[in-house]
Write an enzyme that holds these catalytic residues in place. Structure first.
Site, PDB file in Angstrom:
ATOM      1  CG  ASP A 198      -2.152   0.661   1.171  1.00 22.51           C
ATOM      2  OD1 ASP A 198      -1.951   1.986   0.792  1.00 22.51           O
ATOM      3  OD2 ASP A 198      -3.326  -0.051   1.161  1.00 22.51           O
ATOM      4  CG  HIS A 256      -4.914   4.153   1.386  1.00 23.92           C
ATOM      5  ND1 HIS A 256      -4.568   3.148   0.793  1.00 23.92           N
ATOM      6  CD2 HIS A 256      -6.317   4.251   1.068  1.00 23.92           C
ATOM      7  CE1 HIS A 256      -5.684   2.169   0.335  1.00 23.92           C
ATOM      8  NE2 HIS A 256      -6.444   3.161   0.401  1.00 23.92           N
ATOM      9  CB  SER A 415      -9.320   1.194   0.703  1.00 26.48           C
ATOM     10  OG  SER A 415      -8.681   1.487  -0.519  1.00 26.48           O
TER      11      SER A 415
END
Length: 527
Positions: A198, A256, A415
Site C-alpha cells: 500500500d 491510506h 479499501s
C-alpha cells in the site's frame, strides 16, 4: 470461478423451504443436506473471485490504464537466453537498459531506448520467439478512501460499528462482523505477519507502534544488509516507491495504509484510540504507492518481499491499470507458496464481471475480492460488485481508524472493507495455523451472514462474520425428512416432465433441532 446457486428458495411462515430447480429430461435428486452454521467446506474447491483513498489528492478511480512512459516488463520463455538484445529501430541499433530483475516472477524491467515509445518496445518484444510476454509497467493507485463527515478527537470503541453495531450510527443493530464474540475465541497471534502492500504507514502511531513488524535479522542504522536479504537496514519493511528503508514519508501523506493498518491490528485495551480486529499480530509495511500512485513492477517486488520475509498473507487496497501478466504471475506464485492475496474490489460502482478491476479481478484461487457494505447491511453505492469476480462483502462505510500524526479519521471505500477481512484472516490462522489458502478462503466466504443486498452481486452473497468463521461447529443439523417434489404452481409444470419443478421441505435446525441452518446443499444429476 463458478458458483452453484440455490436460486429461488424462500422460507415461508411455516418454516418450510421451497425451491425451483431446472430440469433436462430426467432429474435425479441425490443428496439434500442442511449446512452447518457456516456451511460445508469443500476440499479442493474455491467458491470464487474489485483508487481510492488515501488522500483527496489521489484520483478517485483509474478509468483508463496508465503506465510508466519509459519502462517495460519482459519475461523470457524457459530455456531462452536472457539476451537484453539490440532493438533495431529504423535509425540504427539502440540497446535497452536493464533496470532490475523481478525475481519472484523471473522477469526483467527494462528502460525504453531513446526514440522509442512503450507501445513500440512492447510490440517488438512480443514478436521475439524467446519472449513469453512483454507489457507496460502499469500505474496503480490506492482504492479511494472517501473521507467521511467526522474525524473523532476522542476515539471510542462504540464508534466502530463494523465490529459491533448496536445501531449507534443510525444503522441496523448487528449489521457487523461480531468481533466481540470472536474475541472470546481468539484475539490473534503475534507470530502472524500481515504484509500491507500500500502506501507507507506511520509506524510511530501510539495505536500501531507495538504491532509493527520488526526484522530481527537486521541491525538498525549500520548501513549493512545484516540478514543478506538484499535490503539494507530494512528493520520494519521497505519503501519500494523511494527505494529506501523509510516506510513512512509525511510528505507523501501515507494516510491510506495507516488507516488500513489500524483496522487490521490497532492495539487493544491500551486506553488509546481504536481497536483493531487482530489484537495480536505483526504488520509489515510494504510501501509502493506514493503521491503519483505506484507501478506494477514495484508491487511485484513488494509481494516478493512479503513471500521471502515471512508474511502469512498480504492485504491490498489498491488497483487500476490494465491486466498485467506480471502481476498475475506474482500473485499465483505467492499462492503456490501459501499466501492469500486479499484485495479491494474497487470503488467504481460497476459490475466487475463486465468491467474488470485488477488486481482483485484476477481469476486465482488465492485472491479474495472484497466489496463494501454499510451500517444497514446494504452494499455501498460506490462499491464494485460482480457475481463471479467479487467474493464477499465487509464493512466499508464511515470506518474509523488510525491516521498519521497520532490522529484518527473516518473513511469509506472497499479499501476499508478489505482490512476487515484481513483482520479476521489473522484470527482464522491463529485458530488453525496449518490451514490452507483454499480452506481459509472458503471458510471466510461461507461463514458470513447472507444479505439480500449482496445476493447476485457477489459469489457468496454474504457479509463477513468473524464469530461464525471461528465457530468450530461439531454438532450436525437434523436430517431433512419430508422432502417433496411438486408441480410449480406458478407455471403449472408437471414434475419430472418439463423444465422446472418445486422442492419443499421443513427447515432443520443448526445443531440438531436447535437454531436455524443458514444454507442447504442440493446435489442432483441429469440422467
Amino acid at each position: 470461478m463458478t458458483k452453484l446457486s440455490l436460486s429461488g428458495y424462500v422460507q415461508n411462515e411455516n418454516n418450510n423451504r421451497t425451491m425451483l430447480m431446472p430440469l433436462s429430461d430426467k432429474l435425479m435428486l441425490l443428496i439434500l443436506t442442511a449446512a452447518f452454521a457456516f456451511g460445508p467446506f469443500l476440499n479442493g474447491a474455491v467458491l470464487a473471485q474489485v483508487k481510492s483513498p488515501v488522500d483527496p489528492s489521489f484520483p478517485i478511480e483509474a478509468q483508463d490504464p496508465q503506465f510508466a512512459p519509459d519502462r517495460v516488463i519482459v519475461k523470457y520463455r524457459a530455456g531462452a537466453a536472457d539476451v537484453v538484445g539490440i532493438i533495431s529501430p529504423p535509425d540504427g541499433g539502440i540497446g535497452v537498459e536493464l533496470i532490475r530483475t523481478l525475481p519472484l516472477i523471473d522477469a526483467n524491467l527494462y528502460r525504453v531506448p531513446p526514440g522509442w515509445t512503450v507501445e513500440q518496445t512492447v510490440e517488438w518484444y512480443r514478436g521475439q520467439a524467446g519472449v513469453e510476454y512483454a507489457e507496460p509497467d502499469y500505474t496503480v493507485f490506492p482504492i479511494e478512501a472517501i473521507p467521511y463527515v467526522t474525524t473523532p478527537n476522542d476515539p471510542k470503541f462504540s464508534e466502530l460499528w463494523g465490529l459491533n453495531n448496536t445501531g449507534q450510527t443510525g444503522g441496523i443493530a448487528d449489521a457487523d462482523i461480531d468481533a466481540p464474540e470472536a474475541w472470546d475465541i481468539t484475539t490473534g497471534d503475534s507470530t502472524i505477519i500481515v504484509g500491507i502492500i500500500d502506501t507507507g504507514i506511520d509506524i510511530s502511531h501510539p495505536d500501531l507502534v507495538d504491532n509493527i513488524w520488526v526484522n530481527t535479522g537486521e541491525i538498525a542504522g549500520n548501513g549493512i544488509d545484516d540478514d543478506g536479504n538484499g535490503f539494507i537496514d530494512d528493520v520494519n519493511g521497505w519503501d519500494f516507491y523511494h527505494d529506501d528503508n523509510s516506510v513512512y514519508d509525511p510528505a507523501d501523506g501515507d494516510s491510506h495504509a495507516t488507516h488500513v493498518a489500524g483496522t487490521i491490528g490497532g492495539l487493544a485495551s491500551n486506553s488509546v484510540g481504536v481497536t483493531g480486529i487482530a489484537w495480536n499480530v505483526k504488520l509489515m509495511p510494504l510501501k509502493f504507492l506514493g503521491a503519483g500512485g505506484g507501478s506494477i513492477s514495484d508491487a511485484v517486488d513488494a509481494l516478493n518481499y512479503a513471500v521471502a520475509n515471512g508474511a502469512k498473507f498480504t492485504t491490498n487496497s489498491w488497483g487500476g491499470g490494465g491486466y498485467s501478466q506480471a502481476m498475475y504471475d506474482a500473485i499465483e506464485l505467492a499462492g503456490n507458496r501459501g499466501q492469500l492475496f486479499n484485495a479491494a474490489a474497487g470503488n467504481s460502482g460497476l459490475d466487475s464481471d463486465v468491467f474488470p478491476h485488477y488486481p482483485a479481478g484476477y481469476d486465482l484461487d488465492n485472491v479474495i475480492s472484497i466489496a463494501a457494505t454499510d451500517h444497514s447491511d446494504l452494499m455501498a453505492s460506490f462499491s464494485t460488485y460482480g457475481l463471479t469476480t467479487v467474493d464477499l462483502g465487509a464493512p466499508g462505510v464511515a470506518i474509523v481508524s488510525t491516521t498519521p500524526g497520532d490522529t484518527y479519521s473516518s473513511y469509506s471505500g472497499t479499501s476499508m472493507a478489505t482490512p476487515h477481512v484481513s483482520g479476521v484472516t489473522v484470527l482464522v490462522y491463529a485458530r488453525w495455523p496449518d490451514a490452507t489458502t483454499t480452506w481459509v478462503k472458503n471458510r471466510l466466504m461461507v461463514s458470513g451472514n447472507p444479505l439480500g443486498a449482496l445476493d447476485g452481486k457477489t459469489v457468496s452473497g454474504k457479509r463477513l462474520n468473524a464469530n461464525n468463521v471461528l465457530d468450530d461447529d461439531s454438532i450436525a443439523p437434523s436430517p431433512v425428512t419430508n422432502l417433496a417434489v411438486a408441480a410449480d404452481a406458478a407455471s403449472s409444470v408437471t414434475p419430472l416432465g418439463g423444465t422446472s419443478l418445486r422442492l419443499t421441505w421443513t427447515a432443520s435446525g443448526d445443531d440438531g433441532l436447535t437454531g436455524t441452518a443458514t444454507s442447504y446443499d442440493i446435489r442432483y444429476a441429469l440422467t
